[in-house]
Design a protein around this motif. Structure first.
Motif, PDB file in Angstrom:
ATOM      1  N   ALA A  44       0.835  -1.207   0.000  1.00  0.00           N
ATOM      2  CA  ALA A  44       0.000   0.000   0.000  1.00  0.00           C
ATOM      3  C   ALA A  44       0.865   1.250   0.000  1.00  0.00           C
ATOM      4  CB  ALA A  44      -0.951  -0.008   1.192  1.00  0.00           C
ATOM      5  N   TRP A  45       1.943   1.249   0.773  1.00  0.00           N
ATOM      6  CA  TRP A  45       2.826   2.413   0.805  1.00  0.00           C
ATOM      7  C   TRP A  45       3.555   2.605  -0.523  1.00  0.00           C
ATOM      8  CZ3 TRP A  45       4.028   6.849   2.978  1.00  0.00           C
ATOM      9  CH2 TRP A  45       3.326   7.180   4.123  1.00  0.00           C
ATOM     10  N   HIS A  46       3.936   1.516  -1.152  1.00  0.00           N
ATOM     11  CA  HIS A  46       4.572   1.617  -2.469  1.00  0.00           C
ATOM     12  C   HIS A  46       3.609   2.275  -3.460  1.00  0.00           C
ATOM     13  CE1 HIS A  46       7.125   0.555  -5.847  1.00  0.00           C
ATOM     14  NE2 HIS A  46       6.047   0.090  -6.437  1.00  0.00           N
ATOM     15  N   GLU A  47       2.359   1.846  -3.436  1.00  0.00           N
ATOM     16  CA  GLU A  47       1.333   2.416  -4.314  1.00  0.00           C
ATOM     17  C   GLU A  47       1.060   3.879  -3.961  1.00  0.00           C
ATOM     18  OE1 GLU A  47      -1.538   2.582  -7.365  1.00  0.00           O
ATOM     19  OE2 GLU A  47       0.152   1.259  -6.985  1.00  0.00           O
ATOM     20  N   LEU A  48       1.032   4.196  -2.676  1.00  0.00           N
ATOM     21  CA  LEU A  48       0.791   5.569  -2.244  1.00  0.00           C
ATOM     22  C   LEU A  48       1.896   6.505  -2.716  1.00  0.00           C
ATOM     23  CD1 LEU A  48      -1.141   7.336  -0.564  1.00  0.00           C
ATOM     24  CD2 LEU A  48       0.336   6.869   1.401  1.00  0.00           C
ATOM     25  N   VAL A  49       3.137   6.071  -2.631  1.00  0.00           N
ATOM     26  CA  VAL A  49       4.256   6.888  -3.123  1.00  0.00           C
ATOM     27  C   VAL A  49       4.115   7.104  -4.626  1.00  0.00           C
ATOM     28  CG1 VAL A  49       6.757   6.946  -3.499  1.00  0.00           C
ATOM     29  CG2 VAL A  49       5.841   6.307  -1.256  1.00  0.00           C
ATOM     30  N   ARG A  50       3.728   6.064  -5.353  1.00  0.00           N
ATOM     31  CA  ARG A  50       3.525   6.193  -6.797  1.00  0.00           C
ATOM     32  C   ARG A  50       2.443   7.236  -7.103  1.00  0.00           C
ATOM     33  NH1 ARG A  50       0.350   4.948 -10.636  1.00  0.00           N
ATOM     34  NH2 ARG A  50      -1.147   3.750  -9.422  1.00  0.00           N
ATOM     35  N   LEU A  51       1.330   7.193  -6.359  1.00  0.00           N
ATOM     36  CA  LEU A  51       0.264   8.174  -6.553  1.00  0.00           C
ATOM     37  C   LEU A  51       0.743   9.585  -6.211  1.00  0.00           C
ATOM     38  CD1 LEU A  51      -2.811   6.308  -5.033  1.00  0.00           C
ATOM     39  CD2 LEU A  51      -2.336   6.725  -7.453  1.00  0.00           C
ATOM     40  N   ALA A  52       1.484   9.713  -5.116  1.00  0.00           N
ATOM     41  CA  ALA A  52       1.989  11.028  -4.706  1.00  0.00           C
ATOM     42  C   ALA A  52       2.906  11.612  -5.767  1.00  0.00           C
ATOM     43  CB  ALA A  52       2.712  10.921  -3.365  1.00  0.00           C
ATOM     44  N   LEU A  53       3.784  10.794  -6.313  1.00  0.00           N
ATOM     45  CA  LEU A  53       4.689  11.278  -7.357  1.00  0.00           C
ATOM     46  C   LEU A  53       3.917  11.689  -8.609  1.00  0.00           C
ATOM     47  CD1 LEU A  53       7.608   8.748  -6.917  1.00  0.00           C
ATOM     48  CD2 LEU A  53       7.662  11.214  -6.416  1.00  0.00           C
ATOM     49  N   ALA A  54       2.883  10.946  -8.952  1.00  0.00           N
ATOM     50  CA  ALA A  54       2.046  11.309 -10.103  1.00  0.00           C
ATOM     51  C   ALA A  54       1.333  12.631  -9.838  1.00  0.00           C
ATOM     52  CB  ALA A  54       1.036  10.198 -10.397  1.00  0.00           C
ATOM     53  N   LEU A  56       2.303  14.985  -7.787  1.00  0.00           N
ATOM     54  CA  LEU A  56       3.303  16.052  -7.753  1.00  0.00           C
ATOM     55  C   LEU A  56       3.715  16.478  -9.161  1.00  0.00           C
ATOM     56  CD1 LEU A  56       5.516  14.836  -4.798  1.00  0.00           C
ATOM     57  CD2 LEU A  56       4.131  16.928  -4.856  1.00  0.00           C
ATOM     58  N   ALA A  57       3.636  15.567 -10.105  1.00  0.00           N
ATOM     59  CA  ALA A  57       3.996  15.886 -11.487  1.00  0.00           C
ATOM     60  C   ALA A  57       2.964  16.814 -12.141  1.00  0.00           C
ATOM     61  CB  ALA A  57       4.146  14.612 -12.310  1.00  0.00           C
ATOM     62  N   SER A  58       1.764  16.825 -11.582  1.00  0.00           N
ATOM     63  CA  SER A  58       0.738  17.728 -12.091  1.00  0.00           C
ATOM     64  C   SER A  58       0.610  18.914 -11.141  1.00  0.00           C
ATOM     65  CB  SER A  58      -0.602  16.995 -12.218  1.00  0.00           C
ATOM     66  OG  SER A  58      -1.059  16.604 -10.948  1.00  0.00           O
ATOM     67  N   SER A  59      -0.210  19.828 -11.494  1.00  0.00           N
ATOM     68  CA  SER A  59      -0.414  21.003 -10.656  1.00  0.00           C
ATOM     69  C   SER A  59      -1.209  20.610  -9.406  1.00  0.00           C
ATOM     70  CB  SER A  59      -1.184  22.051 -11.454  1.00  0.00           C
ATOM     71  OG  SER A  59      -1.465  23.163 -10.652  1.00  0.00           O
ATOM     72  N   CYS A  60      -0.748  21.071  -8.247  1.00  0.00           N
ATOM     73  CA  CYS A  60      -1.494  20.796  -7.018  1.00  0.00           C
ATOM     74  C   CYS A  60      -1.349  21.989  -6.069  1.00  0.00           C
ATOM     75  CB  CYS A  60      -1.029  19.497  -6.355  1.00  0.00           C
ATOM     76  SG  CYS A  60       0.691  19.408  -5.866  1.00  0.00           S
ATOM     77  N   ASP A  61      -2.298  22.092  -5.149  1.00  0.00           N
ATOM     78  CA  ASP A  61      -2.281  23.207  -4.209  1.00  0.00           C
ATOM     79  C   ASP A  61      -1.191  22.997  -3.147  1.00  0.00           C
ATOM     80  OD1 ASP A  61      -3.675  22.051  -1.572  1.00  0.00           O
ATOM     81  OD2 ASP A  61      -4.657  21.213  -3.336  1.00  0.00           O
ATOM     82  N   ALA A  62      -0.954  24.018  -2.330  1.00  0.00           N
ATOM     83  CA  ALA A  62       0.142  24.000  -1.355  1.00  0.00           C
ATOM     84  C   ALA A  62      -0.015  22.890  -0.316  1.00  0.00           C
ATOM     85  CB  ALA A  62       0.246  25.358  -0.661  1.00  0.00           C
ATOM     86  N   ARG A  66       2.661  19.700   0.136  1.00  0.00           N
ATOM     87  CA  ARG A  66       3.370  19.356   1.363  1.00  0.00           C
ATOM     88  C   ARG A  66       3.032  17.942   1.838  1.00  0.00           C
ATOM     89  NH1 ARG A  66       2.461  23.250   5.794  1.00  0.00           N
ATOM     90  NH2 ARG A  66       3.097  24.676   4.170  1.00  0.00           N
ATOM     91  N   ALA A  67       1.753  17.573   1.777  1.00  0.00           N
ATOM     92  CA  ALA A  67       1.346  16.243   2.236  1.00  0.00           C
ATOM     93  C   ALA A  67       1.923  15.152   1.326  1.00  0.00           C
ATOM     94  CB  ALA A  67      -0.173  16.154   2.304  1.00  0.00           C
ATOM     95  N   ALA A  68       1.910  15.385   0.013  1.00  0.00           N
ATOM     96  CA  ALA A  68       2.459  14.403  -0.922  1.00  0.00           C
ATOM     97  C   ALA A  68       3.970  14.275  -0.755  1.00  0.00           C
ATOM     98  CB  ALA A  68       2.096  14.774  -2.357  1.00  0.00           C
ATOM     99  N   LEU A  69       4.652  15.384  -0.541  1.00  0.00           N
ATOM    100  CA  LEU A  69       6.095  15.325  -0.287  1.00  0.00           C
ATOM    101  C   LEU A  69       6.398  14.555   0.992  1.00  0.00           C
ATOM    102  CD1 LEU A  69       7.206  18.937  -1.258  1.00  0.00           C
ATOM    103  CD2 LEU A  69       7.789  16.809  -2.456  1.00  0.00           C
ATOM    104  N   SER A  70       5.560  14.722   1.990  1.00  0.00           N
ATOM    105  CA  SER A  70       5.711  13.977   3.234  1.00  0.00           C
ATOM    106  C   SER A  70       5.598  12.480   2.979  1.00  0.00           C
ATOM    107  CB  SER A  70       4.659  14.429   4.254  1.00  0.00           C
ATOM    108  OG  SER A  70       4.742  13.662   5.426  1.00  0.00           O
ATOM    109  N   VAL A  71       4.614  12.088   2.194  1.00  0.00           N
ATOM    110  CA  VAL A  71       4.427  10.674   1.857  1.00  0.00           C
ATOM    111  C   VAL A  71       5.632  10.131   1.092  1.00  0.00           C
ATOM    112  CG1 VAL A  71       3.100   9.155   0.314  1.00  0.00           C
ATOM    113  CG2 VAL A  71       1.934  10.565   2.000  1.00  0.00           C
ATOM    114  N   VAL A  72       6.145  10.903   0.150  1.00  0.00           N
ATOM    115  CA  VAL A  72       7.313  10.447  -0.608  1.00  0.00           C
ATOM    116  C   VAL A  72       8.507  10.251   0.330  1.00  0.00           C
ATOM    117  CG1 VAL A  72       8.989  11.063  -2.397  1.00  0.00           C
ATOM    118  CG2 VAL A  72       6.539  11.435  -2.793  1.00  0.00           C
ATOM    119  N   ALA A  73       8.752  11.199   1.210  1.00  0.00           N
ATOM    120  CA  ALA A  73       9.863  11.065   2.152  1.00  0.00           C
ATOM    121  C   ALA A  73       9.670   9.849   3.056  1.00  0.00           C
ATOM    122  CB  ALA A  73      10.007  12.337   2.985  1.00  0.00           C
TER     123      ALA A  73
END
Length: 108
Positions: A44-54, A56-62, A66-73
């Motif tokens: 699940a975490w592997h999939e979540l990081v994949r979603l977060a990176l996707a 982040l590649a598109s436009s997203c709010d602040a 921050r939350a997606a970057l937290s998940v990636v880290a």
């Protein structure tokens, strides 16, 4: 996770909730992941990081940024950075950048 992956648009809620759970499970006194759940949790975490990176590649709010970057880290096992990104607020970031990095007012 499957429900979130199927959504076309995700926001900060998904990432912030997952990051909070991951950070809190590392606190002293909290139990480890049970053996029977370990494989599914890691998947699940592997999939979540994949979603977060996707996302982040598109436009997203602040907040989503921050939350997606937290998940990636956290997903890349940089736990302290992930925890910091999850719990620090905008004023704390601004204060740090201004005071510790002597940020120029030209950059806001």
């Amino acid at each position: 996770m499957r429900i979130s992956a199927a959504k076309r648009v995700r926001d900060w809620n998904l990432y912030a909730l997952a990051a909070t759970i991951e950070v809190e499970r590392h606190r002293r006194g909290n139990p480890p992941i049970p053996d029977w759940a370990e494989t599914d949790y890691r998947h699940a975490w592997h999939e979540l990081v994949r979603l977060a990176l996707a996302d982040l590649a598109s436009s997203c709010d602040a907040l989503t940024l921050r939350a997606a970057l937290s998940v990636v880290a956290l997903g890349r096992e940089d736990l302290k950075l992930g925890a910091l990104l999850n719990y620090v607020d905008t004023d704390e970031i601004s204060g740090y950048v201004e005071n510790q990095l002597a940020w120029s007012e030209l950059y806001g």
